[in-house]
Every structure is written in C-alpha cells, then in structure tokens.
Design a protein around this motif. Structure first.
Motif, PDB file in Angstrom:
ATOM      1  N   PRO A  12       0.820  -1.221   0.000  1.00  7.50           N
ATOM      2  CA  PRO A  12       0.000   0.000   0.000  1.00  7.50           C
ATOM      3  C   PRO A  12       0.846   1.259   0.000  1.00  7.50           C
ATOM      4  N   THR A  13       1.541   1.484  -1.085  1.00  4.46           N
ATOM      5  CA  THR A  13       2.450   2.624  -1.145  1.00  4.46           C
ATOM      6  C   THR A  13       2.006   3.646  -2.174  1.00  4.46           C
ATOM      7  N   GLY A  14       0.769   3.525  -2.659  1.00  5.25           N
ATOM      8  CA  GLY A  14       0.315   4.484  -3.656  1.00  5.25           C
ATOM      9  C   GLY A  14      -0.982   4.027  -4.265  1.00  5.25           C
ATOM     10  N   GLU A  56      -7.029   1.918   1.919  1.00  8.29           N
ATOM     11  CA  GLU A  56      -8.442   2.202   1.671  1.00  8.29           C
ATOM     12  C   GLU A  56      -8.721   2.362   0.181  1.00  8.29           C
ATOM     13  N   GLN A  57      -7.850   3.112  -0.479  1.00  6.53           N
ATOM     14  CA  GLN A  57      -8.043   3.359  -1.906  1.00  6.53           C
ATOM     15  C   GLN A  57      -8.001   2.078  -2.717  1.00  6.53           C
ATOM     16  N   MET A  58      -7.045   1.231  -2.393  1.00 10.62           N
ATOM     17  CA  MET A  58      -6.926  -0.009  -3.150  1.00 10.62           C
ATOM     18  C   MET A  58      -8.164  -0.883  -2.996  1.00 10.62           C
ATOM     19  N   VAL A 254      -5.722   2.884 -11.929  1.00 15.79           N
ATOM     20  CA  VAL A 254      -7.084   2.492 -12.245  1.00 15.79           C
ATOM     21  C   VAL A 254      -8.057   3.667 -12.048  1.00 15.79           C
ATOM     22  N   GLU A 255      -7.810   4.443 -11.008  1.00 16.87           N
ATOM     23  CA  GLU A 255      -8.689   5.592 -10.752  1.00 16.87           C
ATOM     24  C   GLU A 255      -8.759   6.542 -11.936  1.00 16.87           C
ATOM     25  N   GLU A 256      -7.648   6.719 -12.606  1.00 17.07           N
ATOM     26  CA  GLU A 256      -7.642   7.636 -13.737  1.00 17.07           C
ATOM     27  C   GLU A 256      -8.591   7.151 -14.831  1.00 17.07           C
ATOM     28  N   TYR A 257      -8.601   5.859 -15.060  1.00 19.21           N
ATOM     29  CA  TYR A 257      -9.498   5.330 -16.084  1.00 19.21           C
ATOM     30  C   TYR A 257     -10.947   5.467 -15.645  1.00 19.21           C
ATOM     31  N   ARG A 258     -11.176   5.261 -14.366  1.00 20.06           N
ATOM     32  CA  ARG A 258     -12.521   5.429 -13.837  1.00 20.06           C
ATOM     33  C   ARG A 258     -12.981   6.872 -14.069  1.00 20.06           C
TER      34      ARG A 258
END
Length: 478
Positions: A12-14, A56-58, A254-258
């Motif tokens: 969990p480093t990013g 949390e993000q992952m 992945v968030e960017e694609y979302r």
RNA sequence: GCCCCCAUCGUCUAGUGGCCUAGGACGCUGCCCUUUCAAGGCGGUAACGGGGAUUCGAACUCCCCUGGGGGCACCA
C-alpha cells in the motif's frame, strides 16, 4: 468449494496500478474458475512507505472493478509478532545470523564492488562472526539486522505455470535481510510466513518477483515446509513502444481510467485480454464469462502493450450492452459534476437514450448531453465548432432561415427537420448541418438534432439560434 | 558487470512439424447507410526480427546474434 487459495498482496504505497489490477484480476478469476478462495493481503512491512489511505483506496478500487475478495484484508503489520517468532526460530536453528553493518558501510562496500567490476549486493561480511565478536559489536551500539544464510552450493528450482521450471544457482543468491534493526520484517519473511499460514496454494503475480521466489522458498523450507505453492509469474504490461509503462505515456492508475469514464466491466475485460486469451476469438465478455474460461496455463508468456484505442472500443461495446437505467446511473455523476446547478433527471434520461448507440466513454456522453443543462443565453460553443460556423459560407442566412422555419413549424420530430431549409439555401445537409448543431448543442457534432430540439422546446431553440446570430453579427462588425 | 525471461500484422492474439499462399480482434483505410458525430454492414492494408542446425517438411524443435523486458535493496 475447492481447496485452492490465491491471494492478491499489494504494497500500500500508492495507487493501484493497472498492472497490479491485472494481477488482482488473474487471481480473482482463478479463484472463481476453480471455486477456490480469493484472499486479500496487505503487504505493509515497509512502514515508512505504506499508508492507510492507500489501503483504503486499493480496496475501493478493487470493489469498483468488481474484484471482491473472500478473505481479508489481512494486514501484515498486525502480525509482526508472528514474523518475529519465526525469525527467532530461524536464528536458533542456524538458518539466520545477526549482521551489524550500518547502511553506510553497506553502501560504501557496494560502491567499491561496482567500481571494481564485482557484482553488487551483500558480501557476507557478518556471516561467520564468532560469539565474542557479536557480543562486542552489540556493545558498540551497532544496529542489528537479521540475515538469512542462503546455501553456498546447489540449485534452487520451482515450478512455474507460465515459464516451466525456474532454476538458479544458490551461489548467485546473496544473504538477505529478514528483520530490520527496528525489528520489522522484510517482504521475504512476511511473505513466506503468511503464505504458509494462509495456506496459499497458487501464487499469481508479476514477473518482477520471479527472482525473489527462491528466497521465499528457502525460508519456507527452513520453517519446515518442503511443499511449494504453484507459481504463475505474468509478464509485465508495457506502455507504447514496448517500453515500461510510465506516467509519461498516459494513465497508469485504475482511478484515472474510472475518472475518464471507463466502465469497470470494460477495463476488466480489456485487462484480462492483456496476457491471456482464448482460441475461440470471443473478446467481449462479462466477468463471469471470463472466469469460466480463464486458466493459468493460458497466460501468455510474452509481455503485452497497453493499447488505449482498444480499451476505448471495448468500453463502447460494454456501454451499448447496458440497459438505459443503468447507463443513466453511470453517466449521472459525470453530468452532475459538470452541471450540478442546472441538472435535470428527465433530460439526462432523454439525452442518454439519444446518445446510447454512439457513446465511447461516460465522459464523452456526459459532454454530449451538456447542452441540455445550459441556459439558452449561456450555451458554450467550443472554439473549434464556432470557427467552423463562422467560416461557413452563408451561416447567418441559414440561421435566419431556420428561425423562420422553426417559428411556425409543427413542433415534432418531423416538423423541426431542417433539411428543407438547407436545401432551399442550395446547400447540402452533410456540409451545412454543423451550423445548427453548434448553435443549438454547442458543438459541431452531437446528439441527433431533431430529437434534441423537441426536447429543448421551441422557445429555447429559437433563443439559442438568436444568440448565435447576434454573436455572429457582432463578430462581423467588430 | 552478473543472472533470468521474452520475440507472429502498428497493437492484443490464434497457431504446439504438414490443415498456414498464417486465422480473429483493435487501429488504419475504401464503399454502403446517414440530420452531425458515432454506431452498424460489406471490403482492403498489414506479421512469423536476422543467421545457422535438425527434418522429406518448419511460425512451431535446437544453437548463435539482435532487440526488448525483469532481477542482483534494511522496496515489494
């Protein structure tokens, strides 16, 4: 349910990288395919780099992708006691030893090794210190790390589903750290211990981890476990040009694609096809269909390039398979984000219905629908479209003629048809219609115009054309 | 420097010695459809990196080269 247990174990480093997402996907698919268990494990042994926010993000992103895990998340930092206990046993059994070198000393020696053409890496400096020396070093207040003593001879081998038998001479594997001076375990230790404790049967991950496998397996054996999980090391995903996938080439998280309006089912489908394929030629599939066909042995052994164009196409395919209410629900957040103050659900539904067949991403559809939520006098016409309108021969006359027609026509899909107006002006609809699209929708190309006009209403349409004519006149004078 | 891996159209891939004058998909492109843009339909373009070897026969086997990737951390 089968005994097969797989795990996705990110650090969990990013953000979750698309490569990581594919690894998670392959694990999840294999679990579903075999009726096994999909475990999520957070490998946060590097406390300095790991963040709770990332954890949390992952999880949020995995859920968004539809990759639900059956167990966990197990968090390694919550089980350091267990790791330390194993480390203590390894020390007692002679598999590990204490090293008193400081970081600075290690770096200095590695540097001189490099300069001297010798391979970098730990040199075994503290490997065979006698008890008295160890005692003395401790007395000096030096940091103490615990190192694993790798074999000096022989070969390490393991079976990999995608690469066959993988082997390396032990001679080439350096002694490595098990426990840092502060007592926290390093990846190798925690990974080996947790795979044993969680009874992991199949390890599916990126090929950047192949060479670490020998060390993990060595620890595992030292713990008294001679069995090995089945490994599947997947070639990495590359960026354009066959080079490493990096931010310079576009989105990697992945968030960017979302956020760019891609559907999770499309991204999932696309990622599955990166490094795995069937021979029947079917490409557009649901997650369940993919899981049904997926198998580790079909993972391709050569690295794949991330092709955004194909993702876009894939997204359109999945978009068109959505039922209207579902599509509306997906587009809504993007529209609200842009036009929250003038948002109108009925118009959104109507706009989605009109754009459903032509959409590629949720963002593009939201943008196409934008004119439905604009005040007539404040419709933003994009620069490119306006330039085309201004440059179009007789644009002003066309708009004037349209006004005359629309003021009295029957306000229906057939009534608002502007083709007669264009033809009366001696022009071709194909060439001239962009003038009306721009004036009414704010862009030279958009949702079908007749339907859109009916949706907006006569007053609104006339007001928009009027605004466009005024602006045109103003520019002609100015 | 050392170790390991990979190599079919621009891209994702099918292909496991003859079924391959190499198939599909994306992209690109021609035509059709058409109120714009798409979507859709019908076509087209385009590949076995190079050199040896084995074999009656190699995209498929072996070797070398080249190219690309990964690893050699108190990151995972």
């Amino acid at each position: 349910m089968s005994d097969i247990r797989v795990r996705f174990s990110p650090a969990p480093t990013g953000f979750l990288h698309v490569g990581g997402a594919r690894t998670a996907l392959f694990n999840g698919l294999y679990a579903r395919h075999t009726g096994g268990t999909f475990v999520l494990r957070v490998e946060d042994t590097d406390l300095d780099r790991s963040t709770g926010e990332s954890v949390e993000q992952m999880q949020a992103v995995l859920r968004w992708l539809g990759l639900d895990w059956d167990e966990g998340p197990y968090v390694q930092s919550e089980h350091f006691d267990r790791h330390r206990a194993v480390a203590a046993q390894l020390l007692a059994d002679g598999y590990a030893y204490e090293c008193f070198c400081t970081k600075e000393e290690l770096e200095a020696r590695a540097e001189s090794d490099r300069a001297g053409g010798r391979p970098p890496g730990y040199d075994g400096y503290c490997r065979d210190l006698d008890a008295a020396t160890r005692e003395a070093r401790r007395g000096e207040g030096r940091p103490t790390t615990l190192r694993f003593r790798t074999p000096d001879t022989g070969r390490s081998t393991f079976l990999d589903v995608v690469r066959g038998e993988v082997a390396v001479d032990w001679e080439l594997v350096r002694d490595f750290v098990l426990l840092r001076p502060d007592g926290t375990p390093v990846f190798y230790l925690a990974n080996a211990v947790d795979d044993v404790d969680l009874a992991i049967t199949h390890v599916v991950r990126g090929e950047d981890l192949v060479d670490t496998t020998h060390r993990v397996l060595a620890i595992r054996r030292a713990m008294g476990h001679d069995d090995q999980p089945v490994y599947a090391h997947c070639p990495l995903i590359l960026g354009p040009g066959g080079h490493k996938l990096s931010k310079r080439f576009g989105a990697v998280s992945v968030e960017e694609y979302r956020d760019q309006g891609y559907l999770p089912e499309a991204l999932l489908n696309f990622l599955a096809l990166l490094g795995w394929g069937t021979s029947d030629g079917v490409e557009v599939m649901t997650a369940a269909e993919i899981a049904e066909r997926f198998d580790l042995v079909d993972i391709v052994s050569s690295p794949a390039t991330f092709d955004t164009k194909k993702l876009e196409w894939m997204n359109g395919e999945h978009l068109r398979r959505l039922a209207l209410p579902d599509l509306v629900a997906r587009v809504r957040p993007f529209v609200v984000e842009r036009h929250g103050d003038r948002f109108d659900e009925e118009r959104l539904v109507a706009g989605c219905a009109l754009g459903h067949e032509r959409a590629t991403t949720l963002v593009s559809l939201a943008e196409q629908c934008g004119f439905l939520f604009a005040a007539d006098t404040e419709l933003a016409i994009d620069d490119e479209s306006w330039r085309r309108l201004v440059g179009h021969d007789g644009a002003g006359e066309l708009l004037a003629a349209a006004t005359a027609h629309l003021e009295r026509c029957d306000w229906s899909n057939e009534g608002v048809d502007l083709r007669p107006v264009v033809e009366a002006a001696g022009q071709k609809p194909r060439k001239a219609m962009h003038v009306f699209y721009s004036a009414i929708e704010g862009r030279a190309a958009g949702l079908p115009l007749w339907d859109s006009m009916v949706l907006l209403g006569r007053d609104s349409v006339l007001a928009r054309i009027h605004a466009a004519r005024s602006r045109l006149d103003g520019e002609a004078r100015g």
